[in-house]
Design a protein around this motif. Structure first.
Motif, mmCIF file in Angstrom:
data_model
loop_
_atom_site.group_PDB
_atom_site.id
_atom_site.type_symbol
_atom_site.label_atom_id
_atom_site.label_comp_id
_atom_site.label_asym_id
_atom_site.label_seq_id
_atom_site.Cartn_x
_atom_site.Cartn_y
_atom_site.Cartn_z
ATOM 1 N N UNK A 221 146.368 107.381 58.638
ATOM 2 C CA UNK A 221 146.606 106.054 59.221
ATOM 3 C C UNK A 221 145.252 105.425 59.481
ATOM 4 N N UNK A 222 144.959 104.318 58.802
ATOM 5 C CA UNK A 222 143.605 103.788 58.859
ATOM 6 C C UNK A 222 143.577 102.291 58.593
ATOM 7 N N UNK A 223 142.495 101.653 59.028
ATOM 8 C CA UNK A 223 142.307 100.218 58.823
ATOM 9 C C UNK A 223 142.028 99.894 57.356
ATOM 10 N N UNK A 224 141.569 100.866 56.581
ATOM 11 C CA UNK A 224 141.241 100.663 55.172
ATOM 12 C C UNK A 224 141.284 102.021 54.473
ATOM 13 N N UNK A 225 141.495 101.999 53.163
ATOM 14 C CA UNK A 225 141.487 103.253 52.407
ATOM 15 C C UNK A 225 140.062 103.790 52.319
ATOM 16 N N UNK A 226 139.894 105.107 52.161
ATOM 17 C CA UNK A 226 138.539 105.663 52.014
ATOM 18 C C UNK A 226 137.773 105.052 50.840
ATOM 19 N N UNK A 227 138.485 104.807 49.718
ATOM 20 C CA UNK A 227 137.826 104.213 48.554
ATOM 21 C C UNK A 227 137.343 102.798 48.864
ATOM 22 N N UNK A 228 138.186 102.009 49.548
ATOM 23 C CA UNK A 228 137.797 100.650 49.907
ATOM 24 C C UNK A 228 136.627 100.628 50.875
ATOM 25 N N UNK A 229 136.670 101.526 51.849
ATOM 26 C CA UNK A 229 135.586 101.636 52.829
ATOM 27 C C UNK A 229 134.275 102.004 52.143
ATOM 28 N N UNK A 230 134.332 102.974 51.228
ATOM 29 C CA UNK A 230 133.126 103.413 50.514
ATOM 30 C C UNK A 230 132.557 102.292 49.654
ATOM 31 N N UNK A 231 133.443 101.501 49.040
ATOM 32 C CA UNK A 231 132.993 100.389 48.206
ATOM 33 C C UNK A 231 132.259 99.336 49.017
ATOM 34 N N UNK A 232 132.715 99.115 50.263
ATOM 35 C CA UNK A 232 132.090 98.104 51.112
ATOM 36 C C UNK A 232 130.797 98.621 51.734
ATOM 37 N N UNK A 233 130.829 99.834 52.303
ATOM 38 C CA UNK A 233 129.678 100.344 53.040
ATOM 39 C C UNK A 233 128.569 100.876 52.137
ATOM 40 N N UNK A 235 128.765 100.639 48.560
ATOM 41 C CA UNK A 235 128.852 100.042 47.214
ATOM 42 C C UNK A 235 129.158 101.098 46.152
ATOM 43 N N UNK A 236 129.871 102.138 46.575
ATOM 44 C CA UNK A 236 130.164 103.249 45.672
ATOM 45 C C UNK A 236 131.473 103.902 46.097
ATOM 46 N N UNK A 237 132.545 103.659 45.326
ATOM 47 C CA UNK A 237 133.866 104.203 45.674
ATOM 48 C C UNK A 237 133.894 105.725 45.623
ATOM 49 N N UNK A 238 132.918 106.341 44.926
ATOM 50 C CA UNK A 238 132.873 107.794 44.821
ATOM 51 C C UNK A 238 132.488 108.465 46.144
ATOM 52 N N UNK A 239 132.044 107.689 47.102
ATOM 53 C CA UNK A 239 131.701 108.243 48.414
ATOM 54 C C UNK A 239 132.916 108.256 49.351
ATOM 55 N N UNK A 240 134.116 108.328 48.752
ATOM 56 C CA UNK A 240 135.340 108.281 49.552
ATOM 57 C C UNK A 240 135.468 109.478 50.490
ATOM 58 N N UNK A 241 134.868 110.614 50.139
ATOM 59 C CA UNK A 241 134.943 111.786 51.021
ATOM 60 C C UNK A 241 134.207 111.521 52.332
ATOM 61 N N UNK A 242 133.000 110.933 52.226
ATOM 62 C CA UNK A 242 132.246 110.596 53.432
ATOM 63 C C UNK A 242 132.975 109.536 54.250
ATOM 64 N N UNK A 243 133.594 108.563 53.539
ATOM 65 C CA UNK A 243 134.338 107.507 54.230
ATOM 66 C C UNK A 243 135.537 108.076 54.976
ATOM 67 N N UNK A 244 136.242 109.007 54.354
ATOM 68 C CA UNK A 244 137.409 109.626 54.999
ATOM 69 C C UNK A 244 137.006 110.343 56.282
ATOM 70 N N UNK A 245 135.848 111.009 56.261
ATOM 71 C CA UNK A 245 135.340 111.681 57.465
ATOM 72 C C UNK A 245 135.048 110.661 58.565
#
Length: 319
Positions: A221-233, A235-245
């Motif tokens: 349950x989140x304000x944004x998906x990990x991929x979307x968060x990584x793309x914004x913060x 600029x790389x959707x592959x950092x979704x693991x760090x975003x999920x944390x």
């Protein structure tokens, strides 16, 4: 069984056990049961190890698993006399949102949820659970009806987020989400919500602004998906693991932060491994949450709901 990326070693072991049993079925003289049973034990131990301490990103993968029970499955299994109600009385009927009158343990309720679909045809028909403005306006209409007839409202949340398409924006997507959230806060009947898979962005909040909010153990349950968060913060959707944390999107984190009220345990290996047990657990949790709200009058329900959401964030990220 569809296996996730991190479950590949498990797939190999379970596959070998199935192959042995298939060979034994074709050749009655072969006795492989002892060897197959050993592989079963090894698979069970590995499954326990894999799911003992899932990372937030792995929980995201489990929450999105194609074989998890969806809203339609819960409604068919838990509710009787379900009568679907369609349309927003303004533009169209959004198939990503399903809802209607039903009975839960012989108690009349209004049930509303987001349905993703289970194969290519139904996923396209349901728009992958991403509601358009007419979906949220349908939910508002059903909540209004429940309020008028004094029926508790049960919502089942499973969406990547609201549909971001051009047509949805033209028809007032953000306004529809805001009004649905407002309606959740206004109704004077018990409102309980369960995140059964993904709870994404305002598309989930519009259904989950409830007196009681529960999450399945491996839902997010989140304000944004990990991929979307990584793309914004980054600029790389592959950092979704760090975003999920960083997002603190797991049920365990959100319980500590006071965002949700309870965590519903899942069968070992996730809801997709024992759909019936997962559905039964959700049914018990909904019944328990409704019982907690029994006896509260209209004013108390509205006040408690508003206090609950105004108080969010007081525990802080150090919780």
């Amino acid at each position: 069984m569809n296996y996730l990326e991190f479950e590949k070693p498990l797939a190999e072991i379970e596959g070998k056990a199935e192959e042995l049993r298939a060979l034994a079925a074709a050749n009655k003289e072969m006795d492989v049961e002892q060897e197959a049973a050993g592989l079963d034990r090894k698979a069970a131990d590995l499954l326990r190890d894999l799911y003992q301490n899932l990372s937030p990103w792995r929980k995201c993968q489990v929450a999105r698993h194609a074989d998890r029970p969806h809203c339609k499955d819960y409604i068919e299994a838990l509710f009787t006399e379900y009568t679907p109600l369609a349309g927003d009385r303004n533009f169209a009927d959004d198939h990503a949102v399903m809802g209607g009158l039903a009975r839960l343990d012989d108690r009349p309720v209004m049930v509303i949820g987001q349905e993703k679909g289970f194969d290519t045809k139904t996923r396209i028909e349901r728009n992958f659970g991403m509601a358009r403005p007419e979906g949220y306006r349908k939910a508002i209409r059903l909540m209004d009806m429940a309020d008028r007839f004094n029926l508790p409202v049960v919502t089942l949340v499973d969406t990547p987020g609201a549909y971001p398409g051009k047509g949805a924006e033209e028809r007032g997507q953000s306004e529809a989400i805001a009004r649905s959230t407002q309606k959740c806060l206004e109704i004077g009947v018990p409102l309980v919500s369960v995140v059964i898979g993904e709870g994404g962005s305002g598309g989930a909040v519009a259904f989950a602004t409830a007196n009681r909010l529960a999450m399945l153990e491996h839902s997010v349950y989140s304000v944004i998906s990990p991929e979307g968060c990584a793309s914004i913060l980054w600029k790389d959707a592959e950092k979704m693991r760090e975003a999920a944390e960083a997002l603190r999107l797991t049920a365990q984190d959100l319980k500590k932060l006071g965002v949700i009220d309870r965590i519903i345990p899942e069968p070992l290996g996730g809801a997709q491994r024992d759909r019936d047990a997962a559905i039964a657990s959700v049914g018990r949790a909904i019944s328990d949450m409704l019982k907690e709200l029994d006896g509260k009058d209209r004013k108390a329900l509205i006040t408690d709901r508003r206090k609950k959401f105004l108080g969010m964030g007081t525990k802080g990220l150090a919780a």
